[in-house]
Motif scaffolding. Structure first.
Motif, PDB file in Angstrom:
ATOM      1  N   ILE A  62     -69.863 131.920  74.879  1.00 33.00           N
ATOM      2  CA  ILE A  62     -70.290 132.547  73.624  1.00 33.00           C
ATOM      3  C   ILE A  62     -70.700 131.486  72.616  1.00 33.00           C
ATOM      4  CG2 ILE A  62     -69.467 133.863  71.624  1.00 33.00           C
ATOM      5  CD1 ILE A  62     -67.669 135.425  73.605  1.00 33.00           C
ATOM      6  N   ARG A  63     -69.908 130.431  72.510  1.00 29.50           N
ATOM      7  CA  ARG A  63     -70.224 129.364  71.543  1.00 29.50           C
ATOM      8  C   ARG A  63     -71.549 128.692  71.889  1.00 29.50           C
ATOM      9  NH1 ARG A  63     -65.909 128.648  68.235  1.00 29.50           N
ATOM     10  NH2 ARG A  63     -63.817 129.050  69.071  1.00 29.50           N
ATOM     11  N   VAL A  64     -71.759 128.418  73.171  1.00 32.52           N
ATOM     12  CA  VAL A  64     -72.983 127.740  73.600  1.00 32.52           C
ATOM     13  C   VAL A  64     -74.199 128.621  73.333  1.00 32.52           C
ATOM     14  CG1 VAL A  64     -74.255 126.892  75.605  1.00 32.52           C
ATOM     15  CG2 VAL A  64     -71.849 126.259  75.295  1.00 32.52           C
ATOM     16  N   ASN A  98     -68.756 130.948  63.857  1.00 30.89           N
ATOM     17  CA  ASN A  98     -67.552 130.412  64.486  1.00 30.89           C
ATOM     18  C   ASN A  98     -66.297 131.125  64.011  1.00 30.89           C
ATOM     19  OD1 ASN A  98     -68.434 128.478  66.345  1.00 30.89           O
ATOM     20  ND2 ASN A  98     -68.705 126.926  64.763  1.00 30.89           N
ATOM     21  N   ASP A  99     -66.290 131.558  62.750  1.00 32.89           N
ATOM     22  CA  ASP A  99     -65.138 132.323  62.274  1.00 32.89           C
ATOM     23  C   ASP A  99     -64.963 133.604  63.080  1.00 32.89           C
ATOM     24  OD1 ASP A  99     -64.230 130.567  60.382  1.00 32.89           O
ATOM     25  OD2 ASP A  99     -64.967 131.679  58.642  1.00 32.89           O
ATOM     26  N   VAL A 100     -66.090 134.259  63.404  1.00 33.81           N
ATOM     27  CA  VAL A 100     -66.020 135.484  64.211  1.00 33.81           C
ATOM     28  C   VAL A 100     -65.634 135.160  65.650  1.00 33.81           C
ATOM     29  CG1 VAL A 100     -67.324 137.473  65.053  1.00 33.81           C
ATOM     30  CG2 VAL A 100     -67.713 136.623  62.732  1.00 33.81           C
ATOM     31  N   ILE A 101     -66.225 134.122  66.204  1.00 29.45           N
ATOM     32  CA  ILE A 101     -65.914 133.734  67.583  1.00 29.45           C
ATOM     33  C   ILE A 101     -64.437 133.378  67.721  1.00 29.45           C
ATOM     34  CG2 ILE A 101     -66.406 132.064  69.412  1.00 29.45           C
ATOM     35  CD1 ILE A 101     -69.292 131.910  68.273  1.00 29.45           C
ATOM     36  N   SER A 102     -63.860 132.819  66.660  1.00 32.71           N
ATOM     37  CA  SER A 102     -62.423 132.509  66.689  1.00 32.71           C
ATOM     38  C   SER A 102     -61.592 133.767  66.885  1.00 32.71           C
ATOM     39  CB  SER A 102     -62.008 131.805  65.390  1.00 32.71           C
ATOM     40  OG  SER A 102     -62.573 130.514  65.314  1.00 32.71           O
TER      41      SER A 102
END
Length: 304
Positions: A62-64, A98-102
């Motif tokens: 997801i991050r990539v 990134n806050d959501v992905i966390s």
């Protein structure tokens, strides 16, 4: 959105066309990230979670993909490509994403809150941070921190309604979002709160959860008052619908989890019409409790 969230789909139709289409792109990214993280299809049953390493690999994917979307590189995923477009048009940042992905990473790690502060931070990452991005999609500038704070409140309120409705379903999937110290006050061990014989005590926790939901819902309505009319109408409609979910759970007591709590089509129409009146009058009542928090109080996730 039509399949993944009937409530959001109904509310999104009240936006002007540009905001509506951008909101769909943002939702599509959130939905696809969630599906990758949980190995599911559009919010359906959880798939095989595999090993912790498998879960970490899905979060890393997801991050990539999200970073490639921000860099305007092809991802072979329509939801990520669309998110890159709306991020560019609305000045969304990788930090916001990134806050959501966390939040997805928390679920992948089988996170369970120890206390109310943990619960609020979880709700920030999985929903409040999305509310902040949605506010940017609606044109709220970065400098308007007050409105962004209230957008976070709305996301938190939505997530608490979901937690109240889905507590038994979540338990079946091995997840718990009711704070451990709340459960400890009932003399339960972890894993017993959703058992049929404990539903009466579980219902006894709901006033506390729904009061917290309504606290953030009331704060969010102050932020909605600062939006343009069509946006205000859509946000208030969503707030009415999700608030109704939480209050239905509360009203049903120990029977709340015998069948899934839903807001019917006619009820949604009533909440949308009520939101129209609220948007026209645009005079939300002051919250019972003074607002002494901001979105920054619920982040970062690091250090848990």
């Amino acid at each position: 959105m039509e399949k993944g969230s009937h409530s959001f789909a109904a509310a999104s139709k009240l936006f002007d066309r540009l905001t509506r289409e951008r909101s769909w792109l943002l939702y599509a990214w959130c939905r696809r990230c969630d599906d990758i993280a949980d190995n599911q299809d559009r919010g359906g049953p959880l798939g095989d979670q595999g090993t912790p390493k498998n879960a970490e690999d899905r979060i890393q994917a997801i991050r990539v993909l999200t970073r490639r979307a921000f860099e305007e590189q092809p991802t072979a995923e329509a939801a990520f490509d669309g998110f890159g477009l709306v991020a560019d048009e609305c000045n969304l940042t990788m930090e916001m994403a990134n806050d959501v992905i966390s939040g997805f990473a928390l679920d992948a790690s089988r996170f369970a809150p120890a206390n109310e502060r943990d619960l609020l931070r979880y709700c920030y990452h999985v929903a409040g941070a999305v509310g902040i991005m949605m506010a940017r999609v609606m044109g709220v500038p970065e400098e308007d921190g007050e409105t962004l704070d209230r957008a976070n409140d709305l996301g938190i309120a939505f997530q608490m309604a979901n937690i109240a409705r889905d507590v038994v379903e979540d338990d079946a999937a091995g997840r718990r979002y009711i704070p451990a110290d709340w459960l400890a006050e009932t003399d339960w061990g972890n894993g017993n709160h959703a058992s049929p014989e404990n539903r009466f005590k579980l219902a006894g926790i709901m006033p506390r959860l729904i009061a917290l939901m309504e606290k953030h819902e009331a704060a969010a309505r102050l932020g909605a008052a600062r939006l343009r009319f069509r946006q205000r109408w859509a946000v208030l409609a969503a707030a009415n619908i999700y608030g109704a979910i939480g209050r239905k759970v509360l009203d049903r007591g120990q029977l709340a989890w015998d069948r899934r709590v839903v807001v019917s089509g006619p009820e949604k129409l009533w909440h949308i019409l009520r939101a129209l009146g609220q948007a026209v009058v645009n005079s939300p009542p002051a919250p019972v409790e003074p607002i002494i928090w901001s979105r920054h109080d619920f982040r970062p996730v690091a250090g848990w």
